[in-house]
Design an enzyme around this catalytic site. Structure first.
Site, short mmCIF file in Angstrom:
data_model
loop_
_atom_site.label_atom_id
_atom_site.label_comp_id
_atom_site.label_asym_id
_atom_site.label_seq_id
_atom_site.Cartn_x
_atom_site.Cartn_y
_atom_site.Cartn_z
N ASN A 211 34.98 35.28 38.99
CA ASN A 211 35.17 36.72 39.17
C ASN A 211 34.38 37.52 38.15
O ASN A 211 33.82 38.58 38.48
CB ASN A 211 36.65 37.06 39.09
N GLY A 260 36.62 47.59 42.20
CA GLY A 260 38.06 47.87 42.10
C GLY A 260 38.82 46.70 42.69
O GLY A 260 38.33 45.58 42.73
N CYS A 263 41.56 42.05 41.78
CA CYS A 263 41.03 40.89 41.05
C CYS A 263 40.06 41.25 39.94
O CYS A 263 40.34 41.01 38.76
CB CYS A 263 40.35 39.93 42.03
#
Length: 434
Positions: A211, A260, A263
């Protein structure tokens, strides 16, 4: 295989439903009795394309059920997934693990035979070890293993991501636990899906690293967009030029108002906090967070500039409120910063979103929510595209101009970035990075 899934939020509901589609016997558990009753009636609390039909199909087939009774769900279960929320902790950015540990405590009370307790929630490195210690205080070590199986689901494409993933990451420290994970994902063998077995700590790091890297690509291209605006470049062409390099790839190179959702903001902050705590500062990721936080205000400033330097007393039409299309998720959406900033500058906001307005109404005050895109444009001084829903990609711009007081289009997603349509229709057009 009998599976218990604790938590019926986004990750838990999608994962549990998809496991039942694989043919497993899945019971999803939640403490919210109203949510469970609604799920039993077939009412889905989130918008995810295809999920409602899949829930109905597997509920009718008897493979998927919902309950508030964890003991009932754990009877005969070989695997118990923890899929509860891990929101950012106030003050320090760490992931709040209270719900994870509470779920583990309750699971321990119902384990009678060997069970693999699997974290599906996104948790910092070391969480699996803490859960192991917690369970070990209540159970004989032979009755359980703790594994990490992070999710990589994109909202709006979660079912496809689960059923046809790029890879499955399974962090487990015993062969017995790995065998359970292999059985869980055996239906993916037909597609030859890679299953990467690691230890728990590696799997926990992989989730955050993935991520953080994708978030880095977004902040990177947004900074390049700012440079393009100053020097006369076109960020979309830049993105194409670097994305054709197979070492870089073209995904997540779309300039816009920043990332946004549930995660990227939470996970980048948590990774920075964990790294600081361990004495290994993440300078790149910290910069990614800072760039993203300032990005949203910069987009509001872009709207003001497009309106001649002031929006005081002006009516602004906003299309798109959710953080991305094909979801009703408003968490950390750029609109939650852009709209209040414009309101503070004196603007009157009219807005429309295909799925997010109910939740947006709880989060944004003083906004007039409209029935369709064109309803927002009536007497507007500017039209602002914040979220790239497909229905905004082919607006009737001649009709839009006829409805508006001033033909100003601020396209924060570059939907019309390479098209002359806005100019032909008489709009003053402002994109990002051009």
């Amino acid at each position: 295989m009998k599976i218990a899934v604790i938590g019926t939020g986004y990750v838990g509901l999608v994962s549990g439903t998809c496991f039942s589609e694989f043919g497993h016997d899945v019971t999803c558990v939640d403490k919210d009795a109203n949510k469970i009753e609604a799920l039993k009636r077939g009412e889905i609390p989130i918008y995810e394309p295809g999920l409602e039909n899949m829930v109905a199909r597997n509920t009718e087939a008897g493979r998927l059920s919902f309950t508030t009774d964890l003991g009932e769900a754990m009877q005969g279960a070989k695997a118990a997934f923890i899929a509860v929320g891990t929101p950012s902790r106030r003050g320090d950015g760490h992931a709040d693990l209270q719900y994870v540990f509470a779920a583990a405590e309750e699971i321990a009370d119902h384990i009678r035979d060997y069970t693999v307790v699997i974290t599906k929630s996104t948790v910092p490195v070391g969480t699996g070890l803490k859960i192991t210690t917690l369970l070990g205080n209540k159970l004989d070590d032979s009755l359980f293993d703790v594994a990490s199986n992070p999710e990589f689901l994109r909202e709006g494409a979660a079912i496809e991501d689960f059923m046809r993933p790029d890879r499955v990451v399974a962090g487990a420290d015993t062969e017995k636990a790995r065998d359970v994970l292999r059985e869980l994902y055996r239906p993916l063998n037909i597609n030859e899906t890679p299953i990467l077995f690691t230890n728990r700590e590696t799997a926990e790091v992989i989730k955050y690293a993935a991520n953080a890297f994708l978030a880095t690509k977004i902040s990177f291209i947004n900074e390049i967009a700012d440079l393009c605006e100053k020097v006369g470049g076109d960020v979309q062409e830049v993105a194409k030029g670097i994305g054709l390099d197979k070492r870089i790839g073209n995904k997540f190179l779309h300039a816009g108002p920043g990332f946004g959702g549930s995660c990227f903001p939470k996970d980048t902050r948590a990774l920075v906090a964990t790294a600081d705590e361990t004495g290994v500062p993440m300078r790149i990721v910290r910069s990614v967070v800072e760039v993203n936080e300032t990005r949203k205000q910069a987009m509001a400033d872009k709207v003001v500039a497009a309106c001649g330097g002031s929006v005081s007393g002006k009516r602004i039409a906003v299309l798109g409120l959710t953080f991305k299309p094909n979801t009703d998720d408003m968490r950390e959406s750029p609109s939650l910063d852009i709209i209040p900033s414009l309101q503070a500058a004196g603007a009157d906001i009219q807005a429309y979103d295909p799925k997010g307005m109910d939740e947006a109404a709880n989060l944004l005050s003083g906004v007039t929510f409209c029935d369709d895109p064109y309803d927002t444009m009536k007497d507007a001084d500017a039209l602002v595209i914040v979220t790239e829903w497909n229905q905004f990609r082919a607006l009737d711009l001649d009709r839009a101009k006829s409805l508006m007081r001033t033909p100003v289009l601020v396209d924060l997603r570059n939907i019309y970035g390479r098209s002359e349509a806005p100019v032909r229709s008489g709009f003053a057009y402002t994109g990002v990075g051009r």
